[in-house]
Design a protein around this motif. Structure first.
Motif, PDB file in Angstrom:
ATOM      1  N   MET A   1      41.861  79.430 -52.282  1.00  0.00           N
ATOM      2  CA  MET A   1      41.701  78.021 -51.976  1.00  0.00           C
ATOM      3  C   MET A   1      42.885  77.562 -51.135  1.00  0.00           C
ATOM      4  SD  MET A   1      42.095  74.777 -54.487  1.00  0.00           S
ATOM      5  CE  MET A   1      40.533  74.137 -54.908  1.00  0.00           C
ATOM      6  N   THR A   2      42.595  76.820 -50.104  1.00  0.00           N
ATOM      7  CA  THR A   2      43.638  76.279 -49.238  1.00  0.00           C
ATOM      8  C   THR A   2      43.567  74.763 -49.268  1.00  0.00           C
ATOM      9  OG1 THR A   2      43.481  78.184 -47.776  1.00  0.00           O
ATOM     10  CG2 THR A   2      44.508  76.208 -46.885  1.00  0.00           C
ATOM     11  N   VAL A   3      44.737  74.160 -49.413  1.00  0.00           N
ATOM     12  CA  VAL A   3      44.838  72.707 -49.411  1.00  0.00           C
ATOM     13  C   VAL A   3      45.851  72.317 -48.353  1.00  0.00           C
ATOM     14  CG1 VAL A   3      45.500  70.680 -50.764  1.00  0.00           C
ATOM     15  CG2 VAL A   3      44.330  72.585 -51.878  1.00  0.00           C
ATOM     16  N   GLU A   4      45.494  71.358 -47.527  1.00  0.00           N
ATOM     17  CA  GLU A   4      46.424  70.888 -46.504  1.00  0.00           C
ATOM     18  C   GLU A   4      46.978  69.536 -46.922  1.00  0.00           C
ATOM     19  OE1 GLU A   4      45.181  71.141 -42.455  1.00  0.00           O
ATOM     20  OE2 GLU A   4      43.946  72.894 -42.877  1.00  0.00           O
ATOM     21  N   LEU A   5      48.285  69.403 -46.831  1.00  0.00           N
ATOM     22  CA  LEU A   5      48.957  68.156 -47.179  1.00  0.00           C
ATOM     23  C   LEU A   5      49.796  67.685 -46.004  1.00  0.00           C
ATOM     24  CD1 LEU A   5      50.349  69.085 -50.710  1.00  0.00           C
ATOM     25  CD2 LEU A   5      48.425  67.580 -50.233  1.00  0.00           C
ATOM     26  N   ASN A   6      49.856  66.379 -45.808  1.00  0.00           N
ATOM     27  CA  ASN A   6      50.795  65.857 -44.819  1.00  0.00           C
ATOM     28  C   ASN A   6      52.176  65.843 -45.463  1.00  0.00           C
ATOM     29  OD1 ASN A   6      50.980  63.557 -46.448  1.00  0.00           O
ATOM     30  ND2 ASN A   6      49.548  62.388 -45.211  1.00  0.00           N
ATOM     31  N   ASP A   7      53.198  65.514 -44.711  1.00  0.00           N
ATOM     32  CA  ASP A   7      54.566  65.569 -45.234  1.00  0.00           C
ATOM     33  C   ASP A   7      54.768  64.689 -46.464  1.00  0.00           C
ATOM     34  OD1 ASP A   7      55.323  67.408 -43.335  1.00  0.00           O
ATOM     35  OD2 ASP A   7      56.282  65.940 -42.018  1.00  0.00           O
ATOM     36  N   LYS A   8      54.224  63.481 -46.443  1.00  0.00           N
ATOM     37  CA  LYS A   8      54.395  62.575 -47.583  1.00  0.00           C
ATOM     38  C   LYS A   8      53.714  63.128 -48.830  1.00  0.00           C
ATOM     39  CE  LYS A   8      55.146  58.223 -45.208  1.00  0.00           C
ATOM     40  NZ  LYS A   8      54.736  56.833 -45.070  1.00  0.00           N
ATOM     41  N   GLY A   9      52.520  63.672 -48.666  1.00  0.00           N
ATOM     42  CA  GLY A   9      51.807  64.252 -49.796  1.00  0.00           C
ATOM     43  C   GLY A   9      52.541  65.463 -50.356  1.00  0.00           C
ATOM     44  N   TYR A  10      53.086  66.282 -49.459  1.00  0.00           N
ATOM     45  CA  TYR A  10      53.828  67.471 -49.870  1.00  0.00           C
ATOM     46  C   TYR A  10      55.076  67.090 -50.653  1.00  0.00           C
ATOM     47  CZ  TYR A  10      56.042  72.047 -49.396  1.00  0.00           C
ATOM     48  OH  TYR A  10      56.639  73.249 -49.645  1.00  0.00           O
ATOM     49  N   ILE A  11      55.821  66.136 -50.146  1.00  0.00           N
ATOM     50  CA  ILE A  11      57.036  65.671 -50.827  1.00  0.00           C
ATOM     51  C   ILE A  11      56.692  65.089 -52.192  1.00  0.00           C
ATOM     52  CG2 ILE A  11      58.877  63.935 -50.763  1.00  0.00           C
ATOM     53  CD1 ILE A  11      58.914  64.404 -47.674  1.00  0.00           C
ATOM     54  N   TYR A  12      55.610  64.306 -52.247  1.00  0.00           N
ATOM     55  CA  TYR A  12      55.191  63.713 -53.510  1.00  0.00           C
ATOM     56  C   TYR A  12      54.812  64.796 -54.522  1.00  0.00           C
ATOM     57  CZ  TYR A  12      52.690  60.743 -56.810  1.00  0.00           C
ATOM     58  OH  TYR A  12      52.261  60.107 -57.944  1.00  0.00           O
ATOM     59  N   LEU A  13      54.086  65.809 -54.082  1.00  0.00           N
ATOM     60  CA  LEU A  13      53.706  66.904 -54.965  1.00  0.00           C
ATOM     61  C   LEU A  13      54.934  67.621 -55.506  1.00  0.00           C
ATOM     62  CD1 LEU A  13      51.644  68.778 -56.274  1.00  0.00           C
ATOM     63  CD2 LEU A  13      51.559  70.046 -54.110  1.00  0.00           C
ATOM     64  N   ILE A  14      55.893  67.902 -54.655  1.00  0.00           N
ATOM     65  CA  ILE A  14      57.117  68.578 -55.085  1.00  0.00           C
ATOM     66  C   ILE A  14      57.864  67.726 -56.115  1.00  0.00           C
ATOM     67  CG2 ILE A  14      59.385  69.406 -54.322  1.00  0.00           C
ATOM     68  CD1 ILE A  14      57.054  71.251 -53.541  1.00  0.00           C
ATOM     69  N   GLN A  15      57.921  66.425 -55.893  1.00  0.00           N
ATOM     70  CA  GLN A  15      58.607  65.545 -56.836  1.00  0.00           C
ATOM     71  C   GLN A  15      57.905  65.530 -58.193  1.00  0.00           C
ATOM     72  OE1 GLN A  15      58.674  62.008 -54.414  1.00  0.00           O
ATOM     73  NE2 GLN A  15      60.771  62.398 -53.734  1.00  0.00           N
ATOM     74  N   ILE A  16      56.572  65.535 -58.189  1.00  0.00           N
ATOM     75  CA  ILE A  16      55.826  65.579 -59.451  1.00  0.00           C
ATOM     76  C   ILE A  16      56.097  66.896 -60.175  1.00  0.00           C
ATOM     77  CG2 ILE A  16      53.508  65.738 -60.445  1.00  0.00           C
ATOM     78  CD1 ILE A  16      52.598  63.814 -58.222  1.00  0.00           C
ATOM     79  N   LEU A  17      56.083  67.982 -59.432  1.00  0.00           N
ATOM     80  CA  LEU A  17      56.372  69.283 -60.035  1.00  0.00           C
ATOM     81  C   LEU A  17      57.778  69.327 -60.614  1.00  0.00           C
ATOM     82  CD1 LEU A  17      54.757  71.690 -57.431  1.00  0.00           C
ATOM     83  CD2 LEU A  17      53.996  71.290 -59.777  1.00  0.00           C
ATOM     84  N   GLU A  18      58.727  68.753 -59.894  1.00  0.00           N
ATOM     85  CA  GLU A  18      60.113  68.724 -60.368  1.00  0.00           C
ATOM     86  C   GLU A  18      60.203  67.971 -61.696  1.00  0.00           C
ATOM     87  OE1 GLU A  18      62.725  66.256 -58.093  1.00  0.00           O
ATOM     88  OE2 GLU A  18      64.500  67.111 -59.002  1.00  0.00           O
ATOM     89  N   GLU A  19      59.580  66.804 -61.762  1.00  0.00           N
ATOM     90  CA  GLU A  19      59.616  66.011 -62.992  1.00  0.00           C
ATOM     91  C   GLU A  19      58.997  66.783 -64.153  1.00  0.00           C
ATOM     92  OE1 GLU A  19      57.700  62.289 -62.095  1.00  0.00           O
ATOM     93  OE2 GLU A  19      59.168  61.811 -60.548  1.00  0.00           O
ATOM     94  N   LYS A  20      57.856  67.397 -63.908  1.00  0.00           N
ATOM     95  CA  LYS A  20      57.170  68.147 -64.963  1.00  0.00           C
ATOM     96  C   LYS A  20      57.975  69.366 -65.368  1.00  0.00           C
ATOM     97  CE  LYS A  20      53.527  68.465 -67.486  1.00  0.00           C
ATOM     98  NZ  LYS A  20      53.318  67.541 -68.580  1.00  0.00           N
ATOM     99  N   TYR A  21      58.581  70.052 -64.398  1.00  0.00           N
ATOM    100  CA  TYR A  21      59.369  71.253 -64.659  1.00  0.00           C
ATOM    101  C   TYR A  21      60.511  70.958 -65.624  1.00  0.00           C
ATOM    102  CZ  TYR A  21      62.165  75.437 -63.690  1.00  0.00           C
ATOM    103  OH  TYR A  21      62.885  76.590 -63.795  1.00  0.00           O
TER     104      TYR A  21
END
Length: 54
Positions: A1-21
């Motif tokens: 599966m491939t998902v394309e994210l723009n820069d804002k979406g990518y940054i937001y995803l990383i921040q969510i992962l960081e919080e959960k981690y």
């Protein structure tokens, strides 16, 4: 599966992962988060330095 994210979406995803981690102690969940990091082409916590704030 491939998902394309723009820069804002990518940054937001990383921040969510960081919080959960850092908020979970569930080993299975930590392993899942690590797999997502790998899929995003990051190794361990090196992704933190790639977050660019506006």
């Amino acid at each position: 599966m491939t998902v394309e994210l723009n820069d804002k979406g990518y940054i937001y995803l990383i921040q969510i992962l960081e919080e959960k981690y850092y908020s979970t102690t569930d080993i299975a969940e930590l392993k899942q988060i690590n797999e997502i990091y790998k899929a995003l082409k990051f190794k361990s916590e090196s992704w933190l330095s790639n977050i660019q704030t506006e």
